[in-house]
Design a protein around this motif. Structure first.
Motif, mmCIF file in Angstrom:
data_model
loop_
_atom_site.group_PDB
_atom_site.id
_atom_site.type_symbol
_atom_site.label_atom_id
_atom_site.label_comp_id
_atom_site.label_asym_id
_atom_site.label_seq_id
_atom_site.Cartn_x
_atom_site.Cartn_y
_atom_site.Cartn_z
ATOM 1 N N PHE A 1 13.066 -27.940 -21.728
ATOM 2 C CA PHE A 1 12.091 -27.203 -20.923
ATOM 3 C C PHE A 1 10.805 -26.966 -21.718
ATOM 4 C CE2 PHE A 1 16.182 -25.411 -19.034
ATOM 5 C CZ PHE A 1 16.158 -26.257 -17.939
ATOM 6 N N SER B 1 19.604 -27.472 -20.022
ATOM 7 C CA SER B 1 18.468 -27.240 -20.919
ATOM 8 C C SER B 1 18.351 -28.287 -22.012
ATOM 9 C CB SER B 1 18.598 -25.865 -21.580
ATOM 10 O OG SER B 1 19.676 -25.862 -22.519
ATOM 11 N N GLU C 1 9.235 -24.117 -14.147
ATOM 12 C CA GLU C 1 10.357 -25.032 -13.885
ATOM 13 C C GLU C 1 11.522 -24.317 -13.185
ATOM 14 O OE1 GLU C 1 10.529 -28.171 -17.390
ATOM 15 O OE2 GLU C 1 9.980 -26.199 -18.202
#
Length: 504
Positions: free
Chosen positions: A327, A422, A452
């Protein structure tokens, strides 16, 4: 009359020499500094960084800059080689204190390139790319610290080096100057916990963790003082060990931020910038020194995230994720370029850029074409510094990489993540039950959803296809810039990647 002509000729020569004088270059790489920890990026920051901000006030501040990985070693590889780390044997994770060199002696680095351009080159700080301790093949217990290392910074283009092998929490703890330990590690130290975390291990008599950042700062200033105003320009690569753990603010910096020990340590980093700038000005070379300030990845939770958030400070701002993640919070970083001779006022650039782009930018500065097997993932951003210098090809897409080796690709508004999680330390974590219930890919429009939060992969299959094909091309070609295809070390790596049809 002849005397006047001679004087005019000398004046013209001096003026021409001043115009073509190559800039000194200083690259300051902070360690685990969040983009929201720099106050010129974060209007709500509870940490004020006036010296970094001052660079930005007469520099280019990039708002869409990214480290090539969300962790330390791979980003450092990318900075020095202009190449993504996952093309090497390092497909995930980082190196540790006894690991051998990741760099290939046959590969040109930005430092060895600058040597060919007449530069004196130096590195002071955290190396974290491995080197070969003497007798390491017999095991780390058999290392001979009295003998020179092999395949260290001096092998890869640096005339001078004063470094530690890895992060400040990684043993063995010793300064290595030009390949030789300044004192021999003979003792061991116990481990520390919390924000002062470091591992137990061998330690040299002249090594004290809390003194490392001040020691490196003095070494960097000494390098500037010695090399300024010489026949050669200089390049100083200055990778700091801070504010990475162990978080060790010293002296008047303890409690200075009124936020946390981490906040205090960030202020020490800001003061390092002040000291470097002061040294350049004292030597009269600041005006023609190109300075880069950035971070190797996003904020690490090891810096005590809760302590920051409890007092209203968010090192990620509105970004999702932390260091190690795929991310944005893992790899979107502060990136500031100052060059007083060329940049007279603040400029904000939204150009997509990666830390691998430093090499290509420096090559463009000297109008040098790089060979096909050099800086394969490095695009020039020189046009953002010198608008009169046009570039044929700007970066339009970037590949992101997480600590666990997961990929994402970004182009324009769109970011495609090739996993359901992630890729690192944040939730949903790889192999978690939560991740198993989520779609196998993630697609975000960063213009409308910088956090996101809304996975829209099912609504835009055409974008998923386009970005998957582009990522596949970048991986298989061994490069993302134009040029002949290059092998990925450990080829064919692409056969391990499930999104590539031929790999299934």
């Amino acid at each position: 009359m002849k005397k006047l002509i001679l004087i005019f000729s000398l004046f013209s020569t001096l003026t021409f020499a001043q115009k073509i004088a190559k800039p000194n270059i200083v690259y300051i790489l902070s360690d685990d500094l969040g983009i929201g920890d720099v106050s010129c990026y974060n209007s709500d920051s509870k940490i004020q960084t006036p010296n970094i901000d001052k660079l930005a006030s007469r520099g280019v501040i990039f708002t869409d800059a990214h480290s090539s990985s969300s962790v330390c070693t791979p980003t450092r590889y990318g900075i020095l080689t202009g190449r993504y780390n996952w093309r090497t044997k390092l497909k995930s994770g980082v190196l540790f204190g006894y690991d051998i060199s990741l760099l290939d002696p046959k590969r040109q680095t930005v430092a060895s390139f600058l040597q060919t351009q007449g530069y004196y080159t130096g590195v002071v700080g955290k190396w974290h790319l491995g080197w070969d301790w003497a007798n390491i093949n017999a095991g780390k217990e058999k290392v001979d610290f009295s003998k020179p290392i092999q395949n260290g910074p001096n092998t890869f283009g640096f005339d001078y080096s004063h470094c530690i092998i890895g992060s400040l929490d990684m043993n063995p703890y010793a300064y290595v100057e030009n390949g030789i330990c300044t004192t021999i590690p003979v003792d061991t130290c116990a481990a520390e916990k919390g924000v002062q975390f470091y591992r137990a291990g061998m330690v040299a008599p002249d090594f004290k963790h809390e003194e490392v950042l001040p020691t490196f700062t003095q070494k960097a200033i000494s390098f500037i003082n010695q090399k300024a105003n010489k026949a050669k320009p200089f390049f100083l690569y200055f990778p700091l060990p801070a504010p990475h753990t162990p978080v060790l603010p010293t002296g008047d910096f303890k409690g200075k931020s009124q936020l946390s020990p981490y906040g205090d340590f960030v202020l020490m980093v800001d003061d390092v910038v002040k000291q470097v700038v002061m040294a350049l000005k004292t030597q009269g070379v600041y005006e023609n020194t190109l300075i880069v300030f950035t971070s190797d990845n996003g904020f690490s939770p090891a810096g005590d995230l809760k302590a920051q958030l409890d007092k209203g400070h968010n090192p990620f701002m509105q970004l999702r994720g932390t260091k190690a993640d795929i991310f944005e919070g893992g790899h979107r970083v502060p990136f500031i370029v100052a060059w007083d001779k060329e940049i007279k006022k603040a400029k904000t650039s939204t150009q997509l850029m990666c830390s691998t782009d430093f090499f290509g930018t420096i090559a463009a500065l000297f109008n040098q074409k790089l060979s096909d097997n050099t800086a394969e993932d490095s695009f020039s951003f020189l046009h953002e510094i010198q608008p009169q210098r046009t570039t044929k090809l700007k970066r339009e897409a970037i590949v992101h990489h997480s600590i666990d080796g997961f990929f994402a690709i970004r182009k324009g508004d769109w970011k495609l993540i090739m996993c359901s999680h992630s890729g690192g330390w944040s939730n949903p974590k790889p192999d978690s039950e939560e991740a198993k219930k989520l779609p196998p890919i993630q697609l975000y429009n960063l213009t409308t959803d910088i956090g996101e939060t809304q996975n829209v992969h099912d609504k835009h299959p055409e974008m998923v296809k386009e970005l998957t094909n582009l990522l596949t091309q970048y991986v298989k070609n061994g490069r993302s810039t134009l040029g002949a295809s290059q092998p990925n070390d450990g080829n064919p790596y692409w056969k391990q990647l499930t999104w590539i049809p031929e790999a299934k």
